[in-house]
Design an enzyme around this catalytic site. Structure first.
Site, PDB file in Angstrom:
ATOM      1  N   GLN A 125      15.676  15.783 -76.871  1.00  0.00           N
ATOM      2  CA  GLN A 125      17.093  15.891 -76.510  1.00  0.00           C
ATOM      3  C   GLN A 125      17.293  17.142 -75.670  1.00  0.00           C
ATOM      4  O   GLN A 125      16.558  18.120 -75.831  1.00  0.00           O
ATOM      5  CB  GLN A 125      17.984  15.873 -77.742  1.00  0.00           C
ATOM      6  CG  GLN A 125      17.626  16.895 -78.821  1.00  0.00           C
ATOM      7  CD  GLN A 125      18.203  18.265 -78.556  1.00  0.00           C
ATOM      8  OE1 GLN A 125      18.965  18.455 -77.621  1.00  0.00           O
ATOM      9  NE2 GLN A 125      17.818  19.219 -79.393  1.00  0.00           N
ATOM     10  N   SER A 128      21.763  21.617 -75.431  1.00  0.00           N
ATOM     11  CA  SER A 128      22.190  23.014 -75.343  1.00  0.00           C
ATOM     12  C   SER A 128      21.740  23.667 -74.038  1.00  0.00           C
ATOM     13  O   SER A 128      20.727  23.286 -73.453  1.00  0.00           O
ATOM     14  CB  SER A 128      21.603  23.809 -76.512  1.00  0.00           C
ATOM     15  OG  SER A 128      22.055  23.305 -77.736  1.00  0.00           O
ATOM     16  N   SER A 160      14.644  19.978 -78.789  1.00  0.00           N
ATOM     17  CA  SER A 160      13.670  19.566 -79.805  1.00  0.00           C
ATOM     18  C   SER A 160      12.667  18.598 -79.213  1.00  0.00           C
ATOM     19  O   SER A 160      13.044  17.685 -78.476  1.00  0.00           O
ATOM     20  CB  SER A 160      14.381  18.897 -80.981  1.00  0.00           C
ATOM     21  OG  SER A 160      15.335  19.769 -81.511  1.00  0.00           O
ATOM     22  N   GLU A 257      24.013  11.376 -84.870  1.00  0.00           N
ATOM     23  CA  GLU A 257      23.173  12.463 -85.369  1.00  0.00           C
ATOM     24  C   GLU A 257      23.732  13.018 -86.670  1.00  0.00           C
ATOM     25  O   GLU A 257      23.017  13.232 -87.630  1.00  0.00           O
ATOM     26  CB  GLU A 257      23.080  13.559 -84.305  1.00  0.00           C
ATOM     27  CG  GLU A 257      22.208  14.710 -84.754  1.00  0.00           C
ATOM     28  CD  GLU A 257      22.108  15.818 -83.710  1.00  0.00           C
ATOM     29  OE1 GLU A 257      21.283  16.701 -83.910  1.00  0.00           O
ATOM     30  OE2 GLU A 257      22.858  15.796 -82.717  1.00  0.00           O
TER      31      GLU A 257
END
Lengths: 393, 331
Positions: A125, A128, A160, A257
């Site tokens: 993903q 951020s 991640s 999530e």
């Protein structure tokens, strides 16, 4: 009101349990955040896919089994009870895939999901950014229109799995006029404008112009990475939803999530079960304070299981996951930390040694941070569930 | 699996809720605490009219023979309104206690079901005193050797919850040496008490949210500040995750599952913690006004404190959960 499994679900549970008993490796794999462990976990995912168990809730045509939500919850219980490996492609299977089912095109599903199911493509993903953490709408990475697609530039961080993954997905600012970060405009821009002009894109981590810099986490493994993008070409086919409409698409992912899919009760039930075994073996029954915490760990895991059964029933009746997903995340993130802290305290002086419980504790510490910090979740619960007035962030 | 309240459950809760809201329990609670029972007894009869007192009484004794999920729903709603009186003892405990004894059940349960009788039950060590023994016409003590009737002390002890009038058990007369269902009765009491705590907590949260929207400081409603929001979000989270344990325990009790004691204890721990957190947080959010005797918040807060230790302390129930889990592993 009942907790009984129907015949079909029981059969499915038994099939899953016996497959796992026969196939889960005896020896734990290396961490999927190491090069060797990543490869081991990728192989395991292919083995799961061969048994059509890697994405059971998906439609059959993409490698799933059309499982109901309840069956998925039961699958997860069996999966973690069997001590099976963590899911290296969870970003893909549990975050991106639900987004594709809601907002993707048939072509995207056909192209992406079968490879995801076998982990031929593992997904990272990319939400951020250095200046956009909790305030994800402040992101600055850009997608600029070009012939047949988009050029991505900027920097993502805390991504991640990005150290070893093949592909990534995230939000990019596709309308430069919508950049309302304090550096671009004076503050006090109406909040609604902040969510305009963003596009949800998938990109290849090995494409020209992508540089990935792994970041060591507390456990010493590169569990996340920075991603630097310099005019990376992405075809139109890899936009999810409408260009400029990425925020709404991303909210689907975020709810997945925080809500059901990222942390199913099975994980905590299995961890509580291992804690009970540890207590039975090593616990001092005279230590009633610690005994109480062991009891609380199980009570918490059981509460989360039953809460999830309630959610599953509500969704099966046509309900939707709303701010409850924040309640969900607040609960399990705290439970996970407390459960592992308790185990380390039961271990006593052995608790500082590296091992399963210590690794689990280190991992649990990230729970209250990723996927929206617990502070952000509390604000969401207060405003959207309790109806308290919006205030300054 | 359908792990959700049915439409009938929800409708039942709504009817009890409407009845209690209309009656205005704060005034009833204050009168009850002063030993003036008329308004409380009138409300008791209204609850009997909608079937609450008959829930756990078997049909052969004039009851509804409803299952513990209905009890959980009714007690959560009565907890929400801090209904005073020996509701746990009369409505949840006595029918379970007398289930194996047809003679005693036939003698007492019809009156419980129709609301003409009120019972109090002492079960040492966890329930050492008899709640509201002065209004109860059925006063029972569960002993190791069976069941006894008793005479209560002349004056009640002072509970933190002034509406809980606790009486010491004095003159005792054994009435039955037959086996009673003491364990099942205790579990019913625990479940009902847990449900009350959950309801108390939900009301304390709802009132605090309302207050935080109305009360202005520094030019804004205090509920717009994150310090307040985060306190209340934690309460909401604890309550939301305690409720499934309560319903799970009710399902276990209904099915007479082997895990019943474990499950009702887990529910009591979670509902007690959540209800008490709600009470502490509600007082903090209300500030000084909540600390006054005049404000109704105190009626709820003190009841939450009292019920947290009633029908088994948190430590007792945690130990019971862990003992059950260890026994499951040994077998």
């Amino acid at each position: 009101m009942d907790l009984d499994l129907d015949e079909r679900t029981r059969q499915f549970r038994d099939e899953v349990a016996s497959w796992l008993a026969a196939n889960v490796p005896d020896k734990p794999m290396d961490s999927f955040d190491s090069a060797a462990g990543f490869a081991q976990h990728r192989e395991w995912e292919a083995q799961l896919a061969d048994a059509r168990l890697s994405a059971v809730s998906w439609p059959e045509e993409f490698g799933g089994r059309d499982c109901s939500l309840l069956e998925w919850v039961i699958f997860e219980e069996e999966y973690y009870a069997a001590g099976a490996p963590l899911r290296v492609n969870q970003n893909g299977i549990f975050m991106l895939a639900p987004t594709l089912f809601s907002h993707g095109t048939p072509e995207q599903r056909r192209r992406i999901l079968p490879k995801m199911a076998r982990s031929e493509e593992v997904w990272a993903q990319a939400w951020s950014e250095p200046e956009a953490g909790s305030d994800i709408a402040a992101l600055r990475s850009t997608a600029t229109r070009t012939d047949g697609g988009w050029l991505l530039s900027g920097q993502k961080t805390w991504s991640s799995r990005a150290a070893f993954a093949d592909k990534a997905f995230g939000l990019f600012r596709s309308d430069p006029d919508s950049d309302i970060s304090p550096a671009a405009h004076p503050p006090r821009t109406p909040p609604k404008d902040r969510h305009r002009g963003m596009t949800y894109l998938m990109f290849d981590l090995h494409a020209d112009g992508v540089r990935v810099r792994p970041i060591e986490q507390l456990d010493g493994e590169p569990g996340f990475a920075e991603i630097f993008l310099d005019n990376v070409f992405v075809p139109d086919a890899d936009v999810i939803g409408e260009p400029g409409g990425g925020w709404r698409v991303a909210m689907t992912t975020a709810n997945n999530e925080r809500g059901l899919s990222l942390r199913s009760p099975g994980r905590f039930l299995a961890a509580a079960d291992r804690l009970l075994e540890l207590w039975r073996r090593d616990g001092d029954p005279a230590d009633t304070a610690l005994a109480s915490r062991v009891a609380d760990a199980w009570i918490g895991a059981r509460a989360y299981q039953l809460y999830t059964f309630g959610t599953v029933t509500r969704l099966a009746d046509g309900g939707e996951l709303g701010p409850e997903s924040s309640v969900n995340k607040l609960f399990w993130s705290r439970l996970d930390v407390e459960l592992h802290e308790t185990a380390l305290d039961v271990l006593g002086a052995q608790g500082e040694l590296r091992g399963e419980w210590l690794d689990g504790w280190l991992f649990s510490l990230s729970g209250p941070i990723y996927g929206g910090t617990d502070q952000i979740q509390r604000t969401t619960v207060a405003e959207r569930l309790l109806g308290l007035p919006r205030g300054a962030r | 699996m359908r792990f959700a309240l049915s439409a009938q459950h929800i409708e039942f809760a709504r009817s009890i809720n409407g009845l209690l809201r209309e009656a205005g329990t704060p005034a009833v609670i204050r009168a009850w605490a002063a030993g003036e029972h008329a308004s409380g007894l009138a409300l008791w009869r209204r609850l009997a009219e909608v079937g609450v007192t008959a829930l756990a009484v078997p049909e052969q004794h004039g009851g509804l023979g409803a299952d513990p999920v209905d009890l959980a729903v009714a007690f959560e709603t009565m907890g929400y309104h801090a209904m005073p009186g020996p509701i746990v003892e009369s409505i949840a405990v006595l029918p379970a206690l007398l289930a194996p004894d047809d003679a005693l059940a036939g003698r007492w349960l019809p009156g419980i079901a129709d609301g003409s009788s009120i019972a109090t039950v002492a079960m040492a060590p966890h329930v050492p005193y008899a709640l509201d023994a002065d209004v109860a016409d059925i006063r029972l003590q569960v002993t190791d050797s069976g069941l006894a009737e008793f005479t209560p002390a002349a004056v009640p002890l002072d509970s933190v919850d002034a509406a809980r009038r606790l009486y010491e058990v004095m003159g005792r007369r054994a009435i039955s040496r037959r086996e009673t269902a003491a364990d099942a009765a205790f579990d019913h009491g625990v479940l009902a008490c847990a449900a009350q705590l959950l309801g108390l907590g939900q009301r304390l949260l709802d009132d605090s949210v309302e207050y935080a929207k109305q009360r202005n400081q520094y030019g804004n409603p205090i509920g717009s500040y994150q310090a307040i929001k985060h306190l209340l979000a934690d309460v909401a989270t604890q309550l939301e995750l305690a409720r499934p344990l309560l319903h799970g325990a009710a399902v276990a009790l209904a099915g007479d599952a082997a895990t019943t004691s474990r499950d009702v204890s887990a529910a009591k721990v979670a509902c007690g913690d959540a209800g008490y957190l709600a009470a502490r947080t509600a007082l903090q959010v209300h500030g000084a006004i909540g600390y006054t005797a005049e404000h109704d918040l105190g009626r709820w807060l003190t009841k939450a404190r009292a019920l947290r230790s009633a029908w088994g302390t948190p430590a007792f129930h945690r130990a019971r959960v862990l003992d059950a889990l260890m026994a499951e592993r040994a077998s």
